[in-house]
Design a protein around this motif. Structure first.
Motif, PDB file in Angstrom:
ATOM      1  N   ALA A 107     127.600 204.882  87.245  1.00 35.21           N
ATOM      2  CA  ALA A 107     126.950 206.008  86.764  1.00 35.21           C
ATOM      3  C   ALA A 107     125.613 205.646  86.943  1.00 35.21           C
ATOM      4  O   ALA A 107     125.222 204.502  86.794  1.00 35.21           O
ATOM      5  N   PRO A 108     124.499 206.612  87.177  1.00 32.51           N
ATOM      6  CA  PRO A 108     123.194 206.331  87.205  1.00 32.51           C
ATOM      7  C   PRO A 108     122.827 205.705  85.884  1.00 32.51           C
ATOM      8  O   PRO A 108     123.134 205.915  84.677  1.00 32.51           O
ATOM      9  N   LEU A 109     121.947 204.764  85.714  1.00 30.06           N
ATOM     10  CA  LEU A 109     121.191 204.092  84.540  1.00 30.06           C
ATOM     11  C   LEU A 109     120.705 205.398  83.662  1.00 30.06           C
ATOM     12  O   LEU A 109     119.730 205.929  84.400  1.00 30.06           O
ATOM     13  N   ALA A 110     120.942 205.253  82.523  1.00 27.71           N
ATOM     14  CA  ALA A 110     120.214 206.238  81.701  1.00 27.71           C
ATOM     15  C   ALA A 110     118.745 205.827  81.401  1.00 27.71           C
ATOM     16  O   ALA A 110     118.357 204.782  81.545  1.00 27.71           O
ATOM     17  N   ALA A 111     117.995 207.291  81.498  1.00 28.31           N
ATOM     18  CA  ALA A 111     116.508 206.929  81.274  1.00 28.31           C
ATOM     19  C   ALA A 111     116.287 206.165  79.973  1.00 28.31           C
ATOM     20  O   ALA A 111     117.107 206.605  78.947  1.00 28.31           O
ATOM     21  N   PRO A 112     115.311 205.345  79.820  1.00 31.23           N
ATOM     22  CA  PRO A 112     115.218 204.702  78.549  1.00 31.23           C
ATOM     23  C   PRO A 112     114.357 205.852  77.659  1.00 31.23           C
ATOM     24  O   PRO A 112     113.900 206.733  77.930  1.00 31.23           O
ATOM     25  N   LEU A 113     114.570 205.488  76.309  1.00 34.16           N
ATOM     26  CA  LEU A 113     113.993 206.508  75.372  1.00 34.16           C
ATOM     27  C   LEU A 113     112.398 206.562  75.779  1.00 34.16           C
ATOM     28  O   LEU A 113     111.888 205.677  75.892  1.00 34.16           O
ATOM     29  N   ALA A 114     111.847 207.919  75.701  1.00 36.65           N
ATOM     30  CA  ALA A 114     110.435 207.832  75.903  1.00 36.65           C
ATOM     31  C   ALA A 114     109.633 207.142  74.851  1.00 36.65           C
ATOM     32  O   ALA A 114     109.844 207.300  73.785  1.00 36.65           O
ATOM     33  N   ALA A 115     108.656 206.313  75.090  1.00 33.83           N
ATOM     34  CA  ALA A 115     107.869 205.792  74.099  1.00 33.83           C
ATOM     35  C   ALA A 115     107.053 206.645  73.351  1.00 33.83           C
ATOM     36  O   ALA A 115     106.697 207.937  73.756  1.00 33.83           O
ATOM     37  N   ASP A 116     106.513 206.400  72.308  1.00 30.54           N
ATOM     38  CA  ASP A 116     105.685 207.256  71.576  1.00 30.54           C
ATOM     39  C   ASP A 116     104.360 206.612  71.151  1.00 30.54           C
ATOM     40  O   ASP A 116     104.331 205.726  70.206  1.00 30.54           O
ATOM     41  N   PRO A 117     103.684 206.928  72.200  1.00 32.60           N
ATOM     42  CA  PRO A 117     102.249 206.100  71.924  1.00 32.60           C
ATOM     43  C   PRO A 117     101.596 206.052  70.449  1.00 32.60           C
ATOM     44  O   PRO A 117     100.841 205.270  70.078  1.00 32.60           O
ATOM     45  N   LEU A 118     101.853 207.358  70.097  1.00 33.13           N
ATOM     46  CA  LEU A 118     101.081 207.715  68.829  1.00 33.13           C
ATOM     47  C   LEU A 118     101.373 206.686  67.786  1.00 33.13           C
ATOM     48  O   LEU A 118     100.905 206.095  66.975  1.00 33.13           O
ATOM     49  N   ASN A 119     102.743 206.771  67.555  1.00 33.05           N
ATOM     50  CA  ASN A 119     103.529 205.932  66.470  1.00 33.05           C
ATOM     51  C   ASN A 119     103.198 204.246  67.001  1.00 33.05           C
ATOM     52  O   ASN A 119     103.009 203.613  66.078  1.00 33.05           O
ATOM     53  N   GLU A 120     103.170 204.044  67.979  1.00 31.80           N
ATOM     54  CA  GLU A 120     102.932 202.508  68.746  1.00 31.80           C
ATOM     55  C   GLU A 120     101.668 202.088  68.334  1.00 31.80           C
ATOM     56  O   GLU A 120     101.265 201.117  67.695  1.00 31.80           O
ATOM     57  N   ALA A 121     100.588 203.031  68.321  1.00 29.13           N
ATOM     58  CA  ALA A 121      99.273 202.861  68.130  1.00 29.13           C
ATOM     59  C   ALA A 121      98.942 202.908  66.442  1.00 29.13           C
ATOM     60  O   ALA A 121      98.372 201.689  66.005  1.00 29.13           O
ATOM     61  N   LEU A 122      99.726 203.625  65.868  1.00 27.69           N
ATOM     62  CA  LEU A 122      99.649 203.518  64.461  1.00 27.69           C
ATOM     63  C   LEU A 122     100.314 202.433  63.998  1.00 27.69           C
ATOM     64  O   LEU A 122      99.864 201.520  62.937  1.00 27.69           O
ATOM     65  N   THR A 123     101.137 201.703  64.358  1.00 24.74           N
ATOM     66  CA  THR A 123     101.902 200.687  64.098  1.00 24.74           C
ATOM     67  C   THR A 123     101.105 199.558  64.285  1.00 24.74           C
ATOM     68  O   THR A 123     101.148 198.665  63.334  1.00 24.74           O
ATOM     69  N   ARG A 124     100.679 199.392  65.521  1.00 29.49           N
ATOM     70  CA  ARG A 124      99.839 198.064  65.712  1.00 29.49           C
ATOM     71  C   ARG A 124      98.422 198.179  64.876  1.00 29.49           C
ATOM     72  O   ARG A 124      97.956 196.995  64.272  1.00 29.49           O
ATOM     73  N   ALA A 125      97.909 199.174  64.714  1.00 24.05           N
ATOM     74  CA  ALA A 125      96.690 199.466  63.722  1.00 24.05           C
ATOM     75  C   ALA A 125      96.981 198.823  62.442  1.00 24.05           C
ATOM     76  O   ALA A 125      96.248 198.251  61.846  1.00 24.05           O
ATOM     77  N   VAL A 126      97.876 199.338  61.680  1.00 22.07           N
ATOM     78  CA  VAL A 126      98.125 199.058  60.588  1.00 22.07           C
ATOM     79  C   VAL A 126      98.741 197.670  60.212  1.00 22.07           C
ATOM     80  O   VAL A 126      97.919 196.840  59.553  1.00 22.07           O
ATOM     81  N   ASN A 127      99.624 197.360  61.080  1.00 19.46           N
ATOM     82  CA  ASN A 127     100.233 196.003  60.773  1.00 19.46           C
ATOM     83  C   ASN A 127      99.213 194.753  61.473  1.00 19.46           C
ATOM     84  O   ASN A 127      99.270 193.864  60.773  1.00 19.46           O
ATOM     85  N   ASP A 128      98.857 195.140  62.505  1.00 18.48           N
ATOM     86  CA  ASP A 128      97.805 194.151  63.207  1.00 18.48           C
ATOM     87  C   ASP A 128      96.394 193.765  63.120  1.00 18.48           C
ATOM     88  O   ASP A 128      95.882 193.269  63.517  1.00 18.48           O
ATOM     89  N   HIS A 129      95.824 194.986  62.224  1.00 15.28           N
ATOM     90  CA  HIS A 129      94.558 195.109  62.181  1.00 15.28           C
ATOM     91  C   HIS A 129      94.260 195.443  60.778  1.00 15.28           C
ATOM     92  O   HIS A 129      93.559 194.423  60.068  1.00 15.28           O
ATOM     93  N   THR A 130      94.952 196.277  60.129  1.00 13.34           N
ATOM     94  CA  THR A 130      94.462 196.387  58.799  1.00 13.34           C
ATOM     95  C   THR A 130      95.057 195.357  57.794  1.00 13.34           C
ATOM     96  O   THR A 130      94.261 194.948  56.664  1.00 13.34           O
ATOM     97  N   VAL A 131      96.393 195.004  57.880  1.00 12.60           N
ATOM     98  CA  VAL A 131      96.820 193.873  56.976  1.00 12.60           C
ATOM     99  C   VAL A 131      96.323 192.726  57.001  1.00 12.60           C
ATOM    100  O   VAL A 131      95.927 192.057  55.956  1.00 12.60           O
TER     101      VAL A 131
END
Length: 341
Positions: free
Chosen positions: A15-39
């Motif tokens: 069967a054709p490979l299933a497409a990966p789940l679409a990335a969530d740029p907003l959530n990824e940006a939020l996670t990076r900013a909070v965990n890797d900058h503010t903390v």
């Protein structure tokens, strides 16, 4: 899950490979900013002020305290742009850094406390409610760097005042760290947004917008206050209005806030931001080339022009950030309480 993966594997051969789940740029940006900058920022300020309190406790005299003081101020410049949550709670942001002091309250208040030998410094809980003009980094700057205050002896009232200010700074830093990083702390308030137990932001887009507002507002304050106040007008430059000029930190503070905001922009950006990167690099280089630690050079027309050009380049940064960070995330700068300071 392992059984399911094994069961599905043969099907994947034909069967054709299933497409990966679409990335969530907003959530990824939020996670990076909070965990890797503010903390890391709140942690650094906590560690630096702990050192300051220890050093002042061991030896309160200016030459002993100055290195730790500057480490703490450096750490504050990595955090002060986050005018939100625990940083603002209980008036901390002004108690930590009461600037600009347009009416000269700090030296008058310090003089009064010293003249009266006000016993409030003996009780940390009471000192925590004292005037913001006798607390924080700028009161400490007067005590360590101003000729009116820095000639005190060991075990004098002024010595104990320096110790009280230093310990109070660490008390506030420790509270900020605890309230930011606790399991139900402000970091989680940002990350979970509307799903938080006590939501402050209704969606993750609102959390990202709040952080983006911190980013742009800090650059605007740097342009308008850290740059604008000392350059004054061509006819009347005002170098003694520069931030932390007594400790010759004016130039350094501009450089550090540019570095802090660049890091936050990188964490928020959903992709490359080449124009913003180039603008930050150019502006930081211009600041480094000033060779004017306290902005005294603004009294010279050429020196004033060089500092003014830094402010103009901050405008360029803001324009590129709007296009490369704000627009792709679907956010714009909102109102920030520091805008009108």
């Amino acid at each position: 899950m392992r059984k399911l993966a094994a069961f599905c594997f043969p099907l994947m051969l034909t069967a054709p490979l299933a497409a990966p789940l679409a990335a969530d740029p907003l959530n990824e940006a939020l996670t990076r900013a909070v965990n890797d900058h503010t903390v890391p920022a709140v942690d650094h300020f906590d560690v630096a002020t702990a050192l300051l309190a220890d050093v002042a406790g061991d030896d309160c005299l200016p030459e002993a305290v100055k290195p730790a003081y500057n480490e703490a101020f450096d750490a504050w410049m990595g955090l002060q742009h986050l005018h939100m949550g625990p940083v603002e709670a209980n008036g901390r942001i002004l108690a930590i850094a009461f600037w600009p002091d347009k009416k000269g309250l700090i030296p008058r208040t310090l003089s009064g406390y010293i003249a009266d030998e006000d016993p409030v410094i003996e009780n940390p809980a009471e000192f925590a409610t004292a005037s913001i003009a006798v607390r924080g980094l700028f009161a400490l700057e007067y005590m360590l760097y101003d000729a009116q205050f820095d000639g005190y002896a060991e075990d004098s009232y002024s010595c104990h005042l320096v110790q009280a200010i230093s310990h109070d700074l660490h008390r506030m830093a420790a509270a900020i760290k605890s309230e930011w990083t606790a399991p139900d702390g402000f970091a989680q308030t940002l990350l979970l947004a509307g799903e938080a137990p006590h939501p402050l932001y209704l969606s993750k887009a609102e959390s990202v917008q709040a952080l983006y507002t911190m980013l742009t507002s800090s650059l605007e304050v740097t342009r308008d206050q850290r740059i604008g106040r000392p350059i004054g007008t061509f006819e009347k430059p005002r170098p003694t209005r520069a931030e932390a000029y007594r400790s010759e930190r004016s130039q350094r503070n501009v450089e550090l806030i540019l570095m802090a905001t660049r890091d936050l922009a990188r964490k928020l950006a959903p992709g490359e931001m080449p124009l913003s990167e180039a603008a930050f690099e150019k502006t930081i280089a211009l600041v480094e080339e000033l060779d004017d630690p306290d902005f005294a050079g603004v009294e010279d027309p050429m020196g004033r022009l060089k500092v003014e050009i830094v402010g103009q380049n901050i405008d360029t940064i803001l324009g590129h950030l709007a296009n490369e960070v704000g627009a792709p995330l679907g956010v714009s700068a909102g109102f920030n309480a520091s805008d009108g300071d």
